[in-house]
Design a protein around this motif. Sequence first.
Motif, PDB file in Angstrom:
ATOM      1  N   TYR A 150     -22.953  19.307 -92.562  1.00 21.40           N
ATOM      2  CA  TYR A 150     -21.481  19.680 -92.605  1.00 21.40           C
ATOM      3  C   TYR A 150     -20.963  19.299 -94.173  1.00 21.40           C
ATOM      4  O   TYR A 150     -20.938  18.438 -94.470  1.00 21.40           O
ATOM      5  CB  TYR A 150     -20.783  18.969 -91.604  1.00 21.40           C
ATOM      6  N   ILE A 178     -15.528  19.202 -87.352  1.00 26.77           N
ATOM      7  CA  ILE A 178     -17.155  18.833 -86.817  1.00 26.77           C
ATOM      8  C   ILE A 178     -17.009  18.529 -85.394  1.00 26.77           C
ATOM      9  O   ILE A 178     -16.416  17.464 -85.177  1.00 26.77           O
ATOM     10  CB  ILE A 178     -17.754  17.859 -87.747  1.00 26.77           C
ATOM     11  N   ILE A 200     -13.207  14.997 -87.233  1.00 30.98           N
ATOM     12  CA  ILE A 200     -14.615  14.886 -86.455  1.00 30.98           C
ATOM     13  C   ILE A 200     -14.064  14.347 -84.915  1.00 30.98           C
ATOM     14  O   ILE A 200     -13.398  13.420 -84.943  1.00 30.98           O
ATOM     15  CB  ILE A 200     -15.423  13.864 -87.132  1.00 30.98           C
ATOM     16  N   THR A 223     -11.036  16.896 -93.208  1.00 28.48           N
ATOM     17  CA  THR A 223     -12.212  17.366 -92.207  1.00 28.48           C
ATOM     18  C   THR A 223     -11.944  16.369 -90.907  1.00 28.48           C
ATOM     19  O   THR A 223     -11.961  15.102 -91.189  1.00 28.48           O
ATOM     20  CB  THR A 223     -13.608  17.007 -92.830  1.00 28.48           C
ATOM     21  N   ASN A 235     -11.710  20.457 -83.404  1.00 30.27           N
ATOM     22  CA  ASN A 235     -12.257  19.596 -84.731  1.00 30.27           C
ATOM     23  C   ASN A 235     -12.991  20.380 -85.741  1.00 30.27           C
ATOM     24  O   ASN A 235     -13.707  21.400 -85.319  1.00 30.27           O
ATOM     25  CB  ASN A 235     -12.676  18.287 -84.473  1.00 30.27           C
TER      26      ASN A 235
END
Length: 143
Positions: free
Chosen positions: A64, A80, A72, A70, A78
């Motif tokens: 990713y 990821i 998660i 970012t 989200n």
Amino acid sequence: MVALLSQVLKYIFIVIIYLFIFTIIRMIYLDIRSMKSFDGGKEVAYLKVVNRLDSLNFKMQEYYVLKKKTLIGRSTKNDIVIKDSFVSKNHLNIREEDGIYYINDLDSANGTYLNGEPLYQEEELHNGDRIGVGFIQFLFVDK
């Protein structure tokens, strides 16, 4: 007749071996090429999944690419998404500031682990750091 059949089978076997070797080399080449072409050739940081993907009961990518920020977690909102029951809806975030990446647990139920140690506060990420989230292990790669 038997000698002719033996010769034909020998050559067929050699061709099959060469095709197998060619296929392996092609797969390696495509894998290396895909790692270099993340973001139009720009060098970027990414997370590589260390787990065997076929052993997971949910689908994940091999790696990713990290953005400025970012998120998660288990929620589909989200960046990821990890469909693991041990991962919170909003589990952790990774942010980039002046080329340095920082990781922060978002008060998740089961915690986040950085190089095997529980993460209690925001920490700076270094190339090769291992991030544990539920059953998933990520390797942080910063070019």
